[in-house]
Write a protein that holds these residues in place. Structure first.
Motif, short mmCIF file in Angstrom:
data_model
loop_
_atom_site.label_atom_id
_atom_site.label_comp_id
_atom_site.label_asym_id
_atom_site.label_seq_id
_atom_site.Cartn_x
_atom_site.Cartn_y
_atom_site.Cartn_z
N LEU A 17 -13.25 10.00 11.01
CA LEU A 17 -13.59 9.29 12.25
C LEU A 17 -12.35 8.93 13.06
N GLY A 18 -11.24 8.75 12.39
CA GLY A 18 -10.04 8.38 13.12
C GLY A 18 -8.96 7.95 12.16
N ARG A 19 -7.87 7.54 12.78
CA ARG A 19 -6.75 7.07 11.97
C ARG A 19 -6.18 5.84 12.64
N GLY A 20 -5.94 4.79 11.88
CA GLY A 20 -5.39 3.56 12.44
C GLY A 20 -4.01 3.28 11.91
N GLY A 21 -3.60 2.06 12.06
CA GLY A 21 -2.25 1.69 11.65
C GLY A 21 -2.05 1.74 10.16
N GLY A 23 -4.34 3.60 7.79
CA GLY A 23 -4.81 4.78 7.07
C GLY A 23 -5.93 5.48 7.79
N VAL A 25 -9.85 6.71 8.51
CA VAL A 25 -11.22 6.20 8.46
C VAL A 25 -12.17 7.39 8.45
N ALA A 38 -18.74 3.58 6.73
CA ALA A 38 -17.40 3.99 7.18
C ALA A 38 -16.43 3.57 6.09
N GLU A 59 -6.78 -7.82 5.48
CA GLU A 59 -7.84 -7.44 6.40
C GLU A 59 -9.20 -7.57 5.72
N ILE A 72 -18.22 -5.88 12.65
CA ILE A 72 -18.57 -4.93 11.59
C ILE A 72 -18.60 -5.62 10.23
N MET A 88 -17.46 -0.11 4.80
CA MET A 88 -18.00 -1.00 5.83
C MET A 88 -19.10 -0.32 6.62
N GLU A 89 -19.78 -1.13 7.37
CA GLU A 89 -20.82 -0.64 8.29
C GLU A 89 -20.21 0.41 9.22
N VAL A 91 -20.34 2.32 12.75
CA VAL A 91 -20.92 2.19 14.09
C VAL A 91 -20.70 3.49 14.86
N SER A 115 -15.03 -1.28 16.82
CA SER A 115 -14.23 -0.16 16.38
C SER A 115 -13.38 -0.45 15.15
N1 LIG Z 1 -16.72 0.94 11.09
C1 LIG Z 1 -16.40 2.02 11.81
N2 LIG Z 1 -17.37 2.85 12.27
C2 LIG Z 1 -17.06 3.94 13.00
N3 LIG Z 1 -15.79 4.31 13.33
C3 LIG Z 1 -14.78 3.52 12.89
C4 LIG Z 1 -15.03 2.34 12.12
N4 LIG Z 1 -13.84 1.76 11.83
C5 LIG Z 1 -12.91 2.53 12.40
N5 LIG Z 1 -13.46 3.59 13.03
C6 LIG Z 1 -12.74 4.67 13.75
O1 LIG Z 1 -11.49 4.87 13.13
C7 LIG Z 1 -10.42 4.61 14.05
C8 LIG Z 1 -9.30 3.90 13.32
O2 LIG Z 1 -9.78 2.65 12.89
P1 LIG Z 1 -8.82 1.52 12.37
O3 LIG Z 1 -9.62 0.29 12.11
O4 LIG Z 1 -8.01 2.06 11.24
O5 LIG Z 1 -7.90 1.38 13.66
P2 LIG Z 1 -6.93 0.25 14.12
O6 LIG Z 1 -7.69 -1.02 14.31
O7 LIG Z 1 -6.18 0.81 15.25
O8 LIG Z 1 -5.96 0.19 12.89
P3 LIG Z 1 -5.43 -0.96 11.98
O9 LIG Z 1 -6.40 -2.10 11.98
O10 LIG Z 1 -5.38 -0.25 10.67
O11 LIG Z 1 -4.10 -1.28 12.53
C9 LIG Z 1 -11.06 3.77 15.15
O12 LIG Z 1 -10.40 3.95 16.37
C10 LIG Z 1 -12.47 4.30 15.19
O13 LIG Z 1 -12.52 5.49 15.97
#
Ligand SMILES: Nc1ncnc2c1ncn2[C@@H]1O[C@H](COP(=O)(O)OP(=O)(O)OP(=O)(O)O)[C@@H](O)[C@H]1O
Length: 128
Positions: A17-21, A23, A25, A38, A59, A72, A88-89, A91, A115
């Motif tokens: 679904l994506g990548r955040g700070g 790891g 997702v 998710a 977190e 979420i 997690m849930e 969305v 998100s």
């Molecule tokens: N519960 C979810 N349902 C659907 N997509 C999600 C969910 N959580 C994250 N994503 C997707 O994964 C991407 C990365 O999420 P993540 O929470 O890791 O990002 P972040 O808030 O930028 O990072 P971090 O909190 O790790 O610094 C999001 O931009 C979103 O597209």
């Protein structure tokens, strides 16, 4: 990680679904409870010298304290081999960037999807 991998003997990875700070997702399937989830994954073997595992745990603890329809829901936190996970849930929704590029106009939003585990969607009721 790849589609079909199973985390903690339970969560089957479906698609990223994506990548955040912290790891990756993934959309996943909880085989035990038979529901879509998710999964946020942190591979601790990648760089053991960072504070990411501690941030990941913070977190999870923060998210677990919140029970609100606009936030979420965290289902579970766990570790398996060298992978930490948050289930997690899941969305659905698009990002402002993709909404903007598909319309050719700057994106505006009055209702944005949640998100991340700590994101809060704007309340339809300003006082609420
Ligand atoms: N519960 C979810 N349902 C659907 N997509 C999600 C969910 N959580 C994250 N994503 C997707 O994964 C991407 C990365 O999420 P993540 O929470 O890791 O990002 P972040 O808030 O930028 O990072 P971090 O909190 O790790 O610094 C999001 O931009 C979103 O597209």
């Amino acid at each position: 990680m790849k589609p079909g991998d199973v985390i903690a003997g339970r969560y089957e990875l479906v698609n990223p679904l994506g990548r955040g700070g912290m790891g990756e997702v993934w959309a996943g399937r909880d085989r035990d409870l038979r529901r879509t989830v998710a999964l946020k994954l942190l591979m601790t073997g990648e760089d053991g010298a960072t504070d990411l595992p501690a941030r990941f745990a913070r977190e999870a603890v923060a998210a677990a304290r919140i029970n609100h329809p606009n936030v979420i829901t965290l289902y579970e936190r766990g570790v398996h081999e060298d992978v930490l996970h948050l289930a997690m849930e899941k969305v659905d929704g698009s990002t402002l960037t993709s909404a903007s590029s598909s319309t050719g106009r700057p994106a505006t939003s009055t209702r944005s999807p949640r998100s991340s585990t700590t994101s809060i969607r704007p309340s339809p009721n300003p006082s609420g």
